[in-house]
Design a protein around this motif. Structure first.
Motif, PDB file in Angstrom:
ATOM      1  N   GLY A 106      22.286  47.662  44.914  1.00  0.00           N
ATOM      2  CA  GLY A 106      23.596  46.898  45.367  1.00  0.00           C
ATOM      3  C   GLY A 106      24.073  46.418  44.086  1.00  0.00           C
ATOM      4  O   GLY A 106      25.341  46.426  43.975  1.00  0.00           O
ATOM      5  N   VAL A 107      23.393  45.683  43.187  1.00  0.00           N
ATOM      6  CA  VAL A 107      23.832  45.061  41.886  1.00  0.00           C
ATOM      7  C   VAL A 107      24.554  46.164  41.166  1.00  0.00           C
ATOM      8  O   VAL A 107      25.594  45.840  40.338  1.00  0.00           O
ATOM      9  N   SER A 108      23.792  47.148  41.161  1.00  0.00           N
ATOM     10  CA  SER A 108      24.161  48.219  40.363  1.00  0.00           C
ATOM     11  C   SER A 108      25.439  48.903  40.735  1.00  0.00           C
ATOM     12  O   SER A 108      26.130  49.653  39.784  1.00  0.00           O
ATOM     13  N   GLY A 109      25.643  49.112  42.193  1.00  0.00           N
ATOM     14  CA  GLY A 109      26.919  49.328  42.528  1.00  0.00           C
ATOM     15  C   GLY A 109      28.066  48.658  42.480  1.00  0.00           C
ATOM     16  O   GLY A 109      29.421  48.892  42.909  1.00  0.00           O
ATOM     17  N   ILE A 110      28.034  47.287  41.986  1.00  0.00           N
ATOM     18  CA  ILE A 110      29.205  46.365  42.141  1.00  0.00           C
ATOM     19  C   ILE A 110      30.376  46.778  41.060  1.00  0.00           C
ATOM     20  O   ILE A 110      31.375  46.860  41.523  1.00  0.00           O
ATOM     21  N   ALA A 111      30.023  47.205  39.674  1.00  0.00           N
ATOM     22  CA  ALA A 111      30.901  47.500  38.902  1.00  0.00           C
ATOM     23  C   ALA A 111      32.153  48.707  39.601  1.00  0.00           C
ATOM     24  O   ALA A 111      33.164  48.807  39.277  1.00  0.00           O
ATOM     25  N   PRO A 112      31.432  49.895  39.777  1.00  0.00           N
ATOM     26  CA  PRO A 112      32.308  51.081  40.062  1.00  0.00           C
ATOM     27  C   PRO A 112      33.024  50.677  41.376  1.00  0.00           C
ATOM     28  O   PRO A 112      34.159  51.231  41.529  1.00  0.00           O
ATOM     29  N   ALA A 113      32.483  49.932  42.279  1.00  0.00           N
ATOM     30  CA  ALA A 113      33.046  49.423  43.646  1.00  0.00           C
ATOM     31  C   ALA A 113      34.214  48.513  43.155  1.00  0.00           C
ATOM     32  O   ALA A 113      35.306  48.721  43.612  1.00  0.00           O
ATOM     33  N   VAL A 114      34.020  47.874  42.369  1.00  0.00           N
ATOM     34  CA  VAL A 114      35.387  46.834  41.841  1.00  0.00           C
ATOM     35  C   VAL A 114      36.350  47.619  41.106  1.00  0.00           C
ATOM     36  O   VAL A 114      37.596  47.361  41.244  1.00  0.00           O
ATOM     37  N   LEU A 115      35.911  48.504  40.292  1.00  0.00           N
ATOM     38  CA  LEU A 115      36.764  49.450  39.608  1.00  0.00           C
ATOM     39  C   LEU A 115      37.837  50.201  40.618  1.00  0.00           C
ATOM     40  O   LEU A 115      39.008  50.225  40.514  1.00  0.00           O
ATOM     41  N   GLY A 116      37.126  50.746  41.540  1.00  0.00           N
ATOM     42  CA  GLY A 116      37.913  51.534  42.542  1.00  0.00           C
ATOM     43  C   GLY A 116      38.969  50.644  43.213  1.00  0.00           C
ATOM     44  O   GLY A 116      40.071  50.976  43.677  1.00  0.00           O
ATOM     45  N   ALA A 117      38.175  49.499  43.588  1.00  0.00           N
ATOM     46  CA  ALA A 117      39.383  48.710  44.381  1.00  0.00           C
ATOM     47  C   ALA A 117      40.454  48.149  43.463  1.00  0.00           C
ATOM     48  O   ALA A 117      41.670  48.001  44.220  1.00  0.00           O
ATOM     49  N   VAL A 118      40.209  48.055  42.272  1.00  0.00           N
ATOM     50  CA  VAL A 118      41.350  47.466  41.619  1.00  0.00           C
ATOM     51  C   VAL A 118      42.407  48.552  41.325  1.00  0.00           C
ATOM     52  O   VAL A 118      43.640  48.488  41.154  1.00  0.00           O
ATOM     53  N   VAL A 119      41.821  49.587  41.117  1.00  0.00           N
ATOM     54  CA  VAL A 119      42.651  50.920  40.933  1.00  0.00           C
ATOM     55  C   VAL A 119      43.591  51.224  42.284  1.00  0.00           C
ATOM     56  O   VAL A 119      44.634  51.203  42.334  1.00  0.00           O
ATOM     57  N   HIS A 120      42.877  51.298  43.205  1.00  0.00           N
ATOM     58  CA  HIS A 120      43.471  51.166  44.833  1.00  0.00           C
ATOM     59  C   HIS A 120      44.605  50.229  44.687  1.00  0.00           C
ATOM     60  O   HIS A 120      45.828  50.337  45.105  1.00  0.00           O
ATOM     61  N   LEU A 121      44.284  48.856  44.408  1.00  0.00           N
ATOM     62  CA  LEU A 121      45.279  47.842  44.379  1.00  0.00           C
ATOM     63  C   LEU A 121      46.610  48.032  43.315  1.00  0.00           C
ATOM     64  O   LEU A 121      47.598  47.720  43.698  1.00  0.00           O
ATOM     65  N   ALA A 122      46.256  48.831  42.441  1.00  0.00           N
ATOM     66  CA  ALA A 122      47.259  48.920  41.259  1.00  0.00           C
ATOM     67  C   ALA A 122      48.085  49.892  41.864  1.00  0.00           C
ATOM     68  O   ALA A 122      49.452  50.007  41.681  1.00  0.00           O
ATOM     69  N   VAL A 123      47.756  50.770  42.612  1.00  0.00           N
ATOM     70  CA  VAL A 123      48.516  51.825  43.151  1.00  0.00           C
ATOM     71  C   VAL A 123      49.506  51.354  44.327  1.00  0.00           C
ATOM     72  O   VAL A 123      50.524  51.780  44.333  1.00  0.00           O
TER      73      VAL A 123
END
Length: 207
Positions: A106-123
Motif C-alpha cells: 500500500g505504501v509503495s503504491g501511494i506515489a503512482p496513485a497520487v501522480l495519476g490523480a493529479v494528472v487527471h485533475l490537471a486534465v
C-alpha cells in the motif's frame, strides 16, 4: 495586533509544526517499508503536494464543478491517508513491529496513485477553460431564435437583374435610363435585347 493577524500567525505556526511532524512520520514509515533512506523523504512530499493541489482547485473559483468535486475528493482523501499513515508509522515504531506485506504494498503504491490523480485533475481543469462569449448583438439574436442570416439585409440585385425586373414591369426607355443611371441609348439597347422573339416590346420605348 488585530485578532485576524493573530489568527493568521497561529495558523502559520500550526501549519509549520504539523508539516514537520507529518513529514518525519511519513519519511520514517517509508524507511520501514523498504524505501531507500535517501529517497524516503519524497513520500511525504508527494502526499502533501497532492493534497495542496487538490485544495487549491477545490477552494478556487475558476475550475468547473466536475474538477472541483474531484479536487475535493483528492484533497480530503490525501489528508485522511496522511493521518492514517502517521498513526500507522507511530504504532510500528512504538511496538517495534515489522510492517505487514500489505502495508508495504500500500505504501509503495501511494506515489503512482497520487501522480495519476493529479494528472487527471490537471486534465479536468484544462477542460474547464471558458470559451469566448458571443457578441451582445449576436447573443440577442440567438436568444430570439434568429441567426445572422435571418437578420441581414437583402443584397442589392445585380444591375442586369434589376434591368430585367424593370423591363418586365413595363418601364419605358426614359424611365429605365433614369432608374439605372445610364444613357437613353443604353436603355434602348437593353429594351431591344429584351424583346420577345415576335419582335414586340413590353411597352413603348418613349415613356
Amino acid at each position: 495586533m488585530s485578532a485576524r493577524r493573530w489568527l493568521l500567525a497561529m495558523l502559520a505556526v500550526v501549519a509549520a509544526a504539523a508539516a514537520v511532524l507529518s513529514f518525519a512520520a511519513l519519511r520514517d514509515l517509508a524507511r520501514q517499508c523498504g524505501f531507500d533512506p535517501r529517497l524516503a523523504w519524497l513520500l511525504p512530499v508527494v502526499v502533501d503536494a497532492g493534497a495542496a493541489a487538490g485544495s487549491m482547485v477545490w477552494l478556487g473559483a475558476e475550475a468547473s464543478a466536475r474538477a472541483r468535486r474531484f479536487a475535493r475528493v483528492l484533497a480530503l482523501g490525501l489528508l485522511v491517508l496522511s493521518v492514517a499513515a502517521n498513526a500507522l508509522g507511530h504504532v510500528l515504531e512504538a511496538y517495534r513491529l515489522e510492517p505487514a506485506w500489505w502495508v508495504v504494498v500500500g505504501v509503495s503504491g501511494i506515489a503512482p496513485a497520487v501522480l495519476g490523480a493529479v494528472v487527471h485533475l490537471a486534465v479536468l481543469v484544462g477542460r474547464s477553460v471558458p470559451t469566448p462569449e458571443m457578441p451582445e448583438v449576436d447573443q440577442d439574436l440567438h436568444d430570439q431564435g434568429m441567426t445572422w442570416w435571418d437578420s441581414a439585409s437583402p443584397a442589392e440585385p445585380e444591375p442586369s437583374d434589376r434591368a430585367a425586373a424593370l423591363i418586365a414591369d413595363g418601364i419605358g426607355r426614359r424611365r429605365l435610363a433614369k432608374e439605372l443611371g445610364v444613357t437613353e441609348h443604353e436603355a434602348r439597347q437593353l429594351l431591344a435585347a429584351s424583346r420577345q422573339p415576335n419582335g414586340s416590346s413590353d411597352r413603348s420605348e418613349g415613356e
